[in-house]
Design a protein around this motif. Structure first.
Motif, PDB file in Angstrom:
ATOM      1  N   PHE A 189      45.110  62.509  25.213  1.00  0.00           N
ATOM      2  CA  PHE A 189      44.757  63.718  24.971  1.00  0.00           C
ATOM      3  C   PHE A 189      45.932  64.765  25.615  1.00  0.00           C
ATOM      4  CE2 PHE A 189      42.608  67.426  26.659  1.00  0.00           C
ATOM      5  CZ  PHE A 189      41.979  68.007  25.181  1.00  0.00           C
ATOM      6  N   LEU A 190      46.326  65.884  24.685  1.00  0.00           N
ATOM      7  CA  LEU A 190      47.073  66.861  25.126  1.00  0.00           C
ATOM      8  C   LEU A 190      46.388  68.056  24.839  1.00  0.00           C
ATOM      9  CD1 LEU A 190      50.095  65.599  23.128  1.00  0.00           C
ATOM     10  CD2 LEU A 190      49.615  64.973  25.427  1.00  0.00           C
ATOM     11  N   ALA A 191      46.253  68.792  26.135  1.00  0.00           N
ATOM     12  CA  ALA A 191      45.281  70.162  25.910  1.00  0.00           C
ATOM     13  C   ALA A 191      45.954  71.338  25.250  1.00  0.00           C
ATOM     14  CB  ALA A 191      44.523  70.681  27.309  1.00  0.00           C
ATOM     15  N   VAL A 192      45.243  72.067  24.468  1.00  0.00           N
ATOM     16  CA  VAL A 192      45.812  73.296  24.022  1.00  0.00           C
ATOM     17  C   VAL A 192      45.051  74.448  24.785  1.00  0.00           C
ATOM     18  CG1 VAL A 192      46.062  74.789  22.001  1.00  0.00           C
ATOM     19  CG2 VAL A 192      46.517  72.235  21.873  1.00  0.00           C
ATOM     20  N   ASP A 193      45.615  75.364  25.440  1.00  0.00           N
ATOM     21  CA  ASP A 193      44.976  76.500  26.161  1.00  0.00           C
ATOM     22  C   ASP A 193      45.815  77.697  26.331  1.00  0.00           C
ATOM     23  OD1 ASP A 193      46.381  75.781  28.365  1.00  0.00           O
ATOM     24  OD2 ASP A 193      45.132  74.512  29.290  1.00  0.00           O
ATOM     25  N   GLN A 194      45.569  78.564  26.899  1.00  0.00           N
ATOM     26  CA  GLN A 194      46.455  79.767  27.073  1.00  0.00           C
ATOM     27  C   GLN A 194      48.028  79.206  27.750  1.00  0.00           C
ATOM     28  OE1 GLN A 194      44.901  82.563  29.902  1.00  0.00           O
ATOM     29  NE2 GLN A 194      44.774  81.093  31.561  1.00  0.00           N
ATOM     30  N   GLY A 269      39.282  70.816  22.135  1.00  0.00           N
ATOM     31  CA  GLY A 269      40.228  71.182  23.478  1.00  0.00           C
ATOM     32  C   GLY A 269      41.783  71.068  23.269  1.00  0.00           C
ATOM     33  N   GLY A 270      42.227  70.244  22.220  1.00  0.00           N
ATOM     34  CA  GLY A 270      43.426  70.029  21.980  1.00  0.00           C
ATOM     35  C   GLY A 270      43.866  69.106  20.975  1.00  0.00           C
ATOM     36  N   TYR A 271      44.843  68.220  21.136  1.00  0.00           N
ATOM     37  CA  TYR A 271      45.469  66.990  20.136  1.00  0.00           C
ATOM     38  C   TYR A 271      44.934  65.721  20.968  1.00  0.00           C
ATOM     39  CZ  TYR A 271      47.359  70.508  16.976  1.00  0.00           C
ATOM     40  OH  TYR A 271      47.580  71.611  15.971  1.00  0.00           O
ATOM     41  N   ASP A 410      34.878  63.082  33.549  1.00  0.00           N
ATOM     42  CA  ASP A 410      36.095  63.659  33.123  1.00  0.00           C
ATOM     43  C   ASP A 410      36.149  65.134  32.600  1.00  0.00           C
ATOM     44  OD1 ASP A 410      38.559  63.215  31.605  1.00  0.00           O
ATOM     45  OD2 ASP A 410      37.658  62.672  29.709  1.00  0.00           O
ATOM     46  N   MET A 411      35.056  65.261  32.141  1.00  0.00           N
ATOM     47  CA  MET A 411      34.704  66.694  31.549  1.00  0.00           C
ATOM     48  C   MET A 411      34.632  67.627  32.860  1.00  0.00           C
ATOM     49  SD  MET A 411      31.286  68.107  29.516  1.00  0.00           S
ATOM     50  CE  MET A 411      31.483  67.029  28.119  1.00  0.00           C
ATOM     51  N   MET A 412      34.111  67.289  33.861  1.00  0.00           N
ATOM     52  CA  MET A 412      34.026  68.285  34.979  1.00  0.00           C
ATOM     53  C   MET A 412      35.334  68.290  35.639  1.00  0.00           C
ATOM     54  SD  MET A 412      30.901  66.538  37.150  1.00  0.00           S
ATOM     55  CE  MET A 412      29.274  67.200  36.589  1.00  0.00           C
ATOM     56  N   GLN A 413      36.479  67.152  35.533  1.00  0.00           N
ATOM     57  CA  GLN A 413      37.541  67.468  36.073  1.00  0.00           C
ATOM     58  C   GLN A 413      38.618  68.117  35.274  1.00  0.00           C
ATOM     59  OE1 GLN A 413      40.693  66.044  35.536  1.00  0.00           O
ATOM     60  NE2 GLN A 413      40.376  64.951  33.585  1.00  0.00           N
ATOM     61  N   ARG A 414      38.396  68.250  33.659  1.00  0.00           N
ATOM     62  CA  ARG A 414      39.036  69.137  32.818  1.00  0.00           C
ATOM     63  C   ARG A 414      38.784  70.525  33.239  1.00  0.00           C
ATOM     64  NH1 ARG A 414      39.140  66.354  26.891  1.00  0.00           N
ATOM     65  NH2 ARG A 414      39.395  64.283  27.475  1.00  0.00           N
TER      66      ARG A 414
END
Length: 430
Positions: A189-194, A269-271, A410-414
């Protein structure tokens, strides 16, 4: 305003000449005078130097099996820098929580890494040195991972509740899905955010998929680049049912063949990159049955190894274990052969094993060594120390509870890491 290092300093980062950085990541803030001219990024009061980035790039390329070409390095710099920034944020938060990782914990983790690669810790350090990676680079990465894991456990584990009703829903879904596909999946999982733009993350995802398809080990790439909680387990998600994942992932998964790697999949959340390790049909046997105490030794063999190499390893393992009986003798033989990784896999529900492994273990008498079996990453021999019927409907409710809890954590740590990024001063100098 985006600050950039001069061309000579940029050239230090493994011959990379220019790196595009999202404007949202750049903030102006005075840096410590002693670090001026060598700074890659400032994260609150900590500095990441160009040398830090250079060393981590080499470590990432070596560990993941990705090629050390200038093009590959240039594409990976933004993600490697982001990982270093995240580690600084995680370390700062762990320090605020009073968490300090003892040296012996780092040593044990390094010994485990070495054991997984069938070498001693000293041999691992020698290999690092030969590629220009100092021992401290790996130690820092391991220390950051251990600290973050301890912080997450301390902060969130007590908050996570999994009700009997939620477990019942999973049990009923297992029963209702008899005759439908079930998938053994690993993911990156690779996050896309600001902090990481869409195009940048998509380009990295495309690159990782390309290199994995060329032979880079999926688990090693996941450990270096994935931002999911399961990254250190090689991205393993275990068995999942059709319809259990996000719709976009589930749709792609239904079209994949065994051992296939997906193209990057965009989700909220990302790719995501999926590896379908195995596939089976849910039936009474996969819904429950027997729990075994399983021991295993794996000799690393690359997926691209020629057939004669695999056959040589298989033949050698047959000879080594031909006279071994009982789990104590199995573990003693492992030590004799220099295997430092823990051979005891603990209690494993038979239904959660890959089909090929489950067939071997099901027919294997307790205390006898299996024939060598090709597994992801190498060749394995196994031994069942004990087995027991889990009873009732054959479903391991404790395992279901643990899986649901892991998803929530996992959701909480993200979310925590996202909040740390949002509240931090991050000054990118590349």
């Amino acid at each position: 305003m985006i600050r950039r290092l001069s061309a000579p300093i940029i050239a230090l980062v493994l011959a990379i000449t220019s790196v595009a950085v999202p404007a949202a990541m750049a903030q102006t803030r005075p840096a410590p005078a002693s670090a001026v001219g060598t700074i890659a990024a400032v994260v609150n009061d900590d500095v990441i130097t160009v040398a830090d980035l250079q060393m981590r790039m080499r470590l990432a390329l070596m560990s993941s099996g990705l090629p050390a070409t200038p093009d590959a390095q240039q594409r990976l710099v933004p993600q490697v820098l982001r990982l270093l920034i995240d580690e600084k944020l995680q370390g700062q938060e762990a320090t605020r929580a009073g968490i300090a990782i003892p040296a012996q914990d780092v040593d044990r983790a390094l010994a485990s890494i070495a054991g997984q690669n069938k070498m001693s810790t000293q041999q691992l350090f020698t290999m690092l040195k030969s590629t220009g990676v100092p021992q401290s680079a790996l130690e820092d990465q391991v220390r950051a991972q251990l600290g973050w894991r301890q912080l997450i456990q301390r902060r969130f584990v007590s908050q996570v509740e999994v009700s009997d009703t939620q477990i019942d829903e999973v049990v009923e879904r297992l029963k209702a899905n008899q005759g439908k596909p079930q998938y053994l999946v690993a993911s990156i999982f690779l996050a896309v955010d600001q902090d990481a733009g869409e195009a940048q993350v998509k380009a990295l995802a495309d690159r990782l998929v390309s290199e994995i398809r060329r032979g880079a080990p999926f688990p090693a790439v996941a450990r270096q680049f994935s931002q999911a909680a399961g990254a250190q387990g090689g991205g393993d998600m275990g068995w999942v049912l059709a319809g259990q994942l996000e719709p976009a992932l589930d749709q792609v998964l239904g079209t994949m063949e065994k051992a296939q790697v997906s193209d990057p999949i965009r989700t909220l959340g990302g790719y995501n990159i999926l590896l379908l390790r195995d596939k089976r049909t849910v039936n009474a046997n996969t819904a429950g049955g027997v729990k075994v105490r399983l021991n295993q030794i794996v000799v690393p063999v690359p997926p691209t190894a020629p057939r004669n190499r695999v056959e040589t390893v298989v033949s050698q393992m047959r000879n080594d274990f031909s006279s071994v009986n009982g789990c104590e003798a199995f573990q003693a033989k492992a030590k004799e052969l220099g295997v430092t990784a823990n051979t005891d896999l603990g209690d494993v529900l038979l239904s959660r094993l890959p089909d090929a492994m489950r067939q071997v273990v099901s027919a294997l008498p307790d205390g006898q060594v299996s024939s060598p079996l090709r597994v992801p990453g190498g060749v394995a021999v196994m031994m069942v120390c004990s087995r027991q019927d889990v009873g009732g409907d054959g479903v391991d409710r404790d395992q279901i509870r643990a899986g649901l809890a892991e998803q929530k954590i996992d959701m909480m740590q993200r979310r925590l890491l996202r909040d740390l990024r949002g509240n931090a001063y991050i000054d990118i100098r590349l």
